[in-house]
Motif scaffolding. Structure first.
Motif, mmCIF file in Angstrom:
data_model
loop_
_atom_site.group_PDB
_atom_site.id
_atom_site.type_symbol
_atom_site.label_atom_id
_atom_site.label_comp_id
_atom_site.label_asym_id
_atom_site.label_seq_id
_atom_site.Cartn_x
_atom_site.Cartn_y
_atom_site.Cartn_z
ATOM 1 N N GLU A 164 32.084 26.238 4.241
ATOM 2 C CA GLU A 164 31.842 25.377 5.403
ATOM 3 C C GLU A 164 32.151 23.910 5.110
ATOM 4 O O GLU A 164 31.627 23.027 5.782
ATOM 5 C CB GLU A 164 30.402 25.544 5.919
ATOM 6 C CG GLU A 164 29.295 25.396 4.910
ATOM 7 C CD GLU A 164 27.904 25.668 5.513
ATOM 8 O OE1 GLU A 164 27.732 25.630 6.736
ATOM 9 O OE2 GLU A 164 26.971 25.909 4.714
ATOM 10 N N MET A 188 16.983 31.924 18.592
ATOM 11 C CA MET A 188 16.202 31.233 19.625
ATOM 12 C C MET A 188 16.761 31.427 21.027
ATOM 13 O O MET A 188 16.406 30.709 21.950
ATOM 14 C CB MET A 188 16.021 29.749 19.269
ATOM 15 C CG MET A 188 17.242 29.007 18.836
ATOM 16 S SD MET A 188 18.282 28.508 20.224
ATOM 17 C CE MET A 188 19.241 27.195 19.547
ATOM 18 N N THR A 238 20.374 36.313 12.651
ATOM 19 C CA THR A 238 19.483 35.246 12.201
ATOM 20 C C THR A 238 18.151 35.409 12.928
ATOM 21 O O THR A 238 18.120 35.594 14.143
ATOM 22 C CB THR A 238 20.098 33.876 12.505
ATOM 23 O OG1 THR A 238 21.387 33.815 11.884
ATOM 24 C CG2 THR A 238 19.213 32.750 11.977
ATOM 25 N N ASN A 263 16.983 31.368 7.740
ATOM 26 C CA ASN A 263 17.624 30.099 7.436
ATOM 27 C C ASN A 263 16.553 29.104 6.998
ATOM 28 O O ASN A 263 15.723 28.676 7.811
ATOM 29 C CB ASN A 263 18.362 29.602 8.678
ATOM 30 C CG ASN A 263 19.201 28.376 8.381
ATOM 31 O OD1 ASN A 263 19.086 27.776 7.307
ATOM 32 N ND2 ASN A 263 20.036 28.003 9.331
ATOM 33 N N LYS A 297 28.875 30.211 1.153
ATOM 34 C CA LYS A 297 29.187 29.816 2.522
ATOM 35 C C LYS A 297 30.353 28.836 2.499
ATOM 36 O O LYS A 297 30.278 27.784 1.859
ATOM 37 C CB LYS A 297 27.965 29.188 3.192
ATOM 38 C CG LYS A 297 26.866 30.223 3.430
ATOM 39 C CD LYS A 297 25.623 29.589 3.994
ATOM 40 C CE LYS A 297 25.828 29.074 5.402
ATOM 41 N NZ LYS A 297 24.624 28.336 5.871
ATOM 42 N N CYS A 301 16.682 26.110 6.510
ATOM 43 C CA CYS A 301 16.732 24.807 7.194
ATOM 44 C C CYS A 301 15.535 24.668 8.122
ATOM 45 O O CYS A 301 15.149 23.563 8.469
ATOM 46 C CB CYS A 301 17.947 24.719 8.112
ATOM 47 S SG CYS A 301 19.480 24.373 7.308
ATOM 48 N N HIS A 302 15.063 25.783 8.620
ATOM 49 C CA HIS A 302 14.034 25.750 9.666
ATOM 50 C C HIS A 302 12.795 26.495 9.200
ATOM 51 O O HIS A 302 12.886 27.437 8.421
ATOM 52 C CB HIS A 302 14.555 26.420 10.940
ATOM 53 C CG HIS A 302 15.886 25.889 11.383
ATOM 54 N ND1 HIS A 302 16.016 24.735 12.103
ATOM 55 C CD2 HIS A 302 17.152 26.346 11.176
ATOM 56 C CE1 HIS A 302 17.298 24.495 12.331
ATOM 57 N NE2 HIS A 302 18.022 25.468 11.777
ATOM 58 N N GLY A 303 11.650 26.090 9.716
ATOM 59 C CA GLY A 303 10.408 26.826 9.447
ATOM 60 C C GLY A 303 9.892 26.639 8.030
ATOM 61 O O GLY A 303 10.556 26.056 7.173
ATOM 62 N N GLY A 335 14.631 33.985 14.174
ATOM 63 C CA GLY A 335 13.972 32.722 14.527
ATOM 64 C C GLY A 335 12.815 33.016 15.458
ATOM 65 O O GLY A 335 12.381 34.165 15.566
ATOM 66 N N ARG A 343 18.853 37.613 8.602
ATOM 67 C CA ARG A 343 19.064 36.349 7.873
ATOM 68 C C ARG A 343 17.947 35.372 8.208
ATOM 69 O O ARG A 343 17.589 35.202 9.372
ATOM 70 C CB ARG A 343 20.408 35.743 8.272
ATOM 71 C CG ARG A 343 20.601 34.267 7.875
ATOM 72 C CD ARG A 343 21.954 33.785 8.362
ATOM 73 N NE ARG A 343 22.233 32.396 8.062
ATOM 74 C CZ ARG A 343 22.225 31.407 8.974
ATOM 75 N NH1 ARG A 343 21.915 31.659 10.228
ATOM 76 N NH2 ARG A 343 22.532 30.176 8.617
HETATM 77 N N1 LIG Z 1 13.256 29.846 11.412
HETATM 78 C C1 LIG Z 1 13.590 29.162 12.515
HETATM 79 N N2 LIG Z 1 12.664 28.474 13.199
HETATM 80 C C2 LIG Z 1 12.995 27.783 14.305
HETATM 81 N N3 LIG Z 1 14.241 27.735 14.805
HETATM 82 C C3 LIG Z 1 15.212 28.379 14.172
HETATM 83 C C4 LIG Z 1 14.938 29.127 12.990
HETATM 84 N N4 LIG Z 1 16.100 29.657 12.565
HETATM 85 C C5 LIG Z 1 17.039 29.268 13.443
HETATM 86 N N5 LIG Z 1 16.515 28.493 14.421
HETATM 87 C C6 LIG Z 1 17.203 27.926 15.565
HETATM 88 O O1 LIG Z 1 18.429 28.600 15.802
HETATM 89 C C7 LIG Z 1 19.535 27.698 15.714
HETATM 90 C C8 LIG Z 1 20.725 28.390 15.110
HETATM 91 O O2 LIG Z 1 20.394 28.885 13.855
HETATM 92 P P1 LIG Z 1 21.337 28.716 12.607
HETATM 93 O O3 LIG Z 1 20.793 29.516 11.517
HETATM 94 O O4 LIG Z 1 22.754 28.940 12.988
HETATM 95 O O5 LIG Z 1 21.080 27.204 12.211
HETATM 96 P P2 LIG Z 1 21.838 25.880 12.106
HETATM 97 O O6 LIG Z 1 20.784 24.838 12.241
HETATM 98 O O7 LIG Z 1 22.975 25.864 13.047
HETATM 99 O O8 LIG Z 1 22.303 25.748 10.613
HETATM 100 P P3 LIG Z 1 23.322 26.497 9.618
HETATM 101 O O9 LIG Z 1 24.493 25.619 9.491
HETATM 102 O O10 LIG Z 1 22.586 26.622 8.357
HETATM 103 O O11 LIG Z 1 23.635 27.803 10.236
HETATM 104 C C9 LIG Z 1 19.007 26.514 14.925
HETATM 105 O O12 LIG Z 1 19.683 25.334 15.232
HETATM 106 C C10 LIG Z 1 17.550 26.457 15.325
HETATM 107 O O13 LIG Z 1 17.426 25.773 16.546
#
Ligand SMILES: Nc1ncnc2c1ncn2[C@@H]1O[C@H](COP(=O)(O)OP(=O)(O)OP(=O)(O)O)[C@@H](O)[C@H]1O
Ligand SMILES: CC(=O)C(=O)O
Ligand SMILES: [K+]
Ligand SMILES: [Mg+2]
Length: 572
Positions: A322, A417, A100, A125, A320, A127-129, A102, A123
């Protein structure tokens, strides 16, 4: 030396000149084979064979005789090639790695370090950014592939409509202490968040929760009890202190059960997800992973959407797993998808933790039986977000996923991160290599019954050929399996058998090659080839020998989806 086992359509070919070739004559209704020249015995010609079409790095076909470009006309992965040269076939890593990306790894040099360290898939995600941020990552990965000879694929992961917290007003985390009262609110705050206040993204939140419910953050990192509801605000008492992270996932529980009210009706793909998917299609990502899949319908829906939107419809859809719904409908979901992810983070928030390992094993097995790649994800090396070495328990967890022979392992926060992304990657790589070697040498893998997955008779024949070729490869202890495949399907059928030797997969398109990167044991190369296996093999041998990837005398078994045959030969 060449031995060839061929399934020929009638009329039977004339006897071959080489006595070592033994065509297997099959039933007369077997009519799969475009009639071809039966001359399959092996001879390496000094000159290049003009029937093989090679292409330049832009995919533009050119004549193989056009100078020295001939020898560079096979594209492999720079890292795997280095590994092959260094350790030989047998010890290349079979388990693939997804990282992933980040803030810790989004720069060009950090991405390059991950690629050098063995990242097969990056990957992002959603959810972020922002989309711009993700586009930056995609561009850098593409540039890395182009300039440095990597073949890193890109997976876009959708946000999905689970309930989660907001952004913490820009703070990177917040500490919730035992006995504190926090407000969870669906109100939109224009300026800064009041103290001890958390935004919730789900409008129905205040209506759905009840006083007495337990509110669980990130599957148990922090817990609250709902004590009062005041309009859009829900007052909660912290009962299990811990760190709140931005956009952490929220579930609520009543009398020991997960509450699934109107939130269970949230769409799997939200309107924001559709925009992200459009973005992914426009950017030509290789995989789209769909969060919180509940049924096969949504996967079918998305696949038809992609097919209509993208010219070659060559984006794989990963389901996924989950949620409790996804476990209930597991078989049909996997069947509809191009692969699956055991997303243990959210899964562990929806089912009791002690049930997660059994669910993982079931998903991994089912995927292999149904010939779909499977990724084991989340918390594999969680402690390495902060520390430079993993816990012994984490190493055992990684080993177990490798032993189950999942296609791929995934890093989340460790690479996105964490403080030690490269070290975490090194741990995944070295544990994979060690466990694979140990189990291979001790022949400890339990055999798995692989049911037929083909729909047509021709597909069933391909399957039988791959099953037999993999078995022969193990029994004869060959150095490598070669597969020439247009769509990648035949390569995945070989991968499904998890043979002892690596599988060199030759395919004509860059996108197929990148997607094969997710599958167990495959070493994908891009090579434009013809329907003539003899010249394909000649060509491949000379190209790979020129790059020191194989040598005279190596024992190879070759199959292809053009010609239903199994050939056994020593590299001339
Ligand atoms: N693009 C991004 N920008 C900032 N922080 C990120 C980014 N991608 C991941 N992170 C950080 O890394 C952590 C772990 O990433 P991960 O992809 O597992 O996300 P997650 O929030 O746990 O959600 P998911 O269930 O979709 O995996 C996140 O909680 C976030 O703090
Ligand atoms: C990867 C992911 O989405 C999870 O583990 O929840
Ligand atoms: K996600
Ligand atoms: Mg998740």
């Amino acid at each position: 030396m060449s031995h060839s086992l061929q399934l020929f359509a009638p009329p039977l070919p004339p006897p071959l000149s080489s006595t070592r070739q033994t065509p297997l004559h099959t039933t007369p209704h077997l009519s799969l084979l475009p009639r071809r020249s039966p001359h399959l015995q092996f001879s390496l010609r000094a000159s290049s064979d003009p029937s093989v079409i090679v292409s330049d790095s832009n995919g533009v076909a050119m004549s193989p005789s056009s100078g020295t470009s001939d020898l560079s006309s096979i594209e492999g992965d720079a890292v795997t090639e280095a590994e092959l040269r260094e350790n030989g076939f047998r010890s290349t890593r079979r388990t693939k790695i997804v990282c992933t990306i980040g803030p810790a790894t989004c720069g060009f040099s950090e991405l390059e370090a991950l690629a050098v360290g063995g990242m097969n898939v990056a990957r992002i995600n959603m959810c972020h950014g922002t989309r711009e941020w993700h586009k930056g990552v995609i561009d850098r990965v593409r540039r890395l592939n182009h300039e440095k000879g990597f073949a890193v694929a890109i997976m876009m992961d959708t946000e999905g409509s689970e309930i989660h917290m907001g952004d913490l007003g820009g703070a990177s985390s917040a500490k919730a202490e035992d006995g504190e009262v926090w407000t969870f609110s669906v109100r939109a705050f224009n300026s800064t968040l009041p103290e001890h206040t958390i935004n919730v993204n789900y409008d129905g939140f205040a209506e759905d929760v009840r006083v007495g419910d337990e509110l669980v953050v990130d599957g148990g990192m922090v817990r609250f009890e709902v004590i009062e509801k005041i309009g859009p605000d829900v007052k909660c008492l912290c009962t299990d202190p811990g760190l709140l992270l931005p956009r952490a996932n929220l579930t609520f529980w009543r009398n020991g059960s997960l509450v699934r009210e109107r939130n269970a009706m949230l769409p799997t793909i939200s309107s924001k997800d559709w925009l992200d998917i459009d973005f992914g299609i426009a950017e030509g990502v290789d995989f789209i992973a769909i969060s919180f899949v509940k049924s096969a319908e949504v996967i079918k829906h998305l696949k038809s959407y992609i097919a209509a939107r993208s010219r070659d419809s060559d984006i794989s859809v990963i389901a996924k797993i989950e949620s409790t719904d996804s476990l209930k409908n597991l078989e049909e979901i996997i069947q509809a998808s191009d692969g699956a992810m055991v997303a243990r983070g959210d899964l562990g928030a929806q089912i009791p933790l002690e049930q997660v390992p059994a669910a993982q094993q079931r998903i991994v097995q089912l995927c292999r039986q149904m010939n779909k790649p499977v990724i084991v994800a989340s918390q594999l090396l969680e402690s390495m977000i902060e520390y430079p070495t993993p816990t012994r328990a984490e190493v055992a967890d990684v080993s177990e996923a490798v032993r189950q022979r999942a296609d791929a392992l995934m890093l989340s926060g460790e690479s996105a991160m964490g403080q030690y992304p490269e070290k975490a990657l090194t741990v995944l790589r070295s544990v994979s290599l060690r466990i694979e070697k140990w189990w291979r040498e001790e022949k400890r893998y339990e055999a798995m019954i692989l049911p037929s997955v083909g729909n047509s008779f021709a597909e069933k024949i391909s399957e039988e050929i791959c099953n037999s070729a993999a078995k022969m490869a193990n029994n004869l202890e060959v150095d490598a399996l070669f597969v020439y495949t247009k769509t990648g399907h035949m390569a995945s059928l070989l991968s499904r058998c998890r043979p002892d030797c690596p599988i060199f997969a030759f395919t004509a398109t860059t996108s197929v090659r990148r997607r094969l990167n997710l599958q167990w044991g495959l070493i994908p190369f891009r090579l434009s080839f013809s329907d003539d296996m003899e010249s394909n093999l000649n060509k491949t041998f000379s190209l790979l020998k020129a790059r020191n990837l194989i040598k005279s005398g190596d024992l190879v078994i070759a199959v292809s989806d053009m010609l239903q045959s199994i050939q056994v030969m020593n590299v001339p």
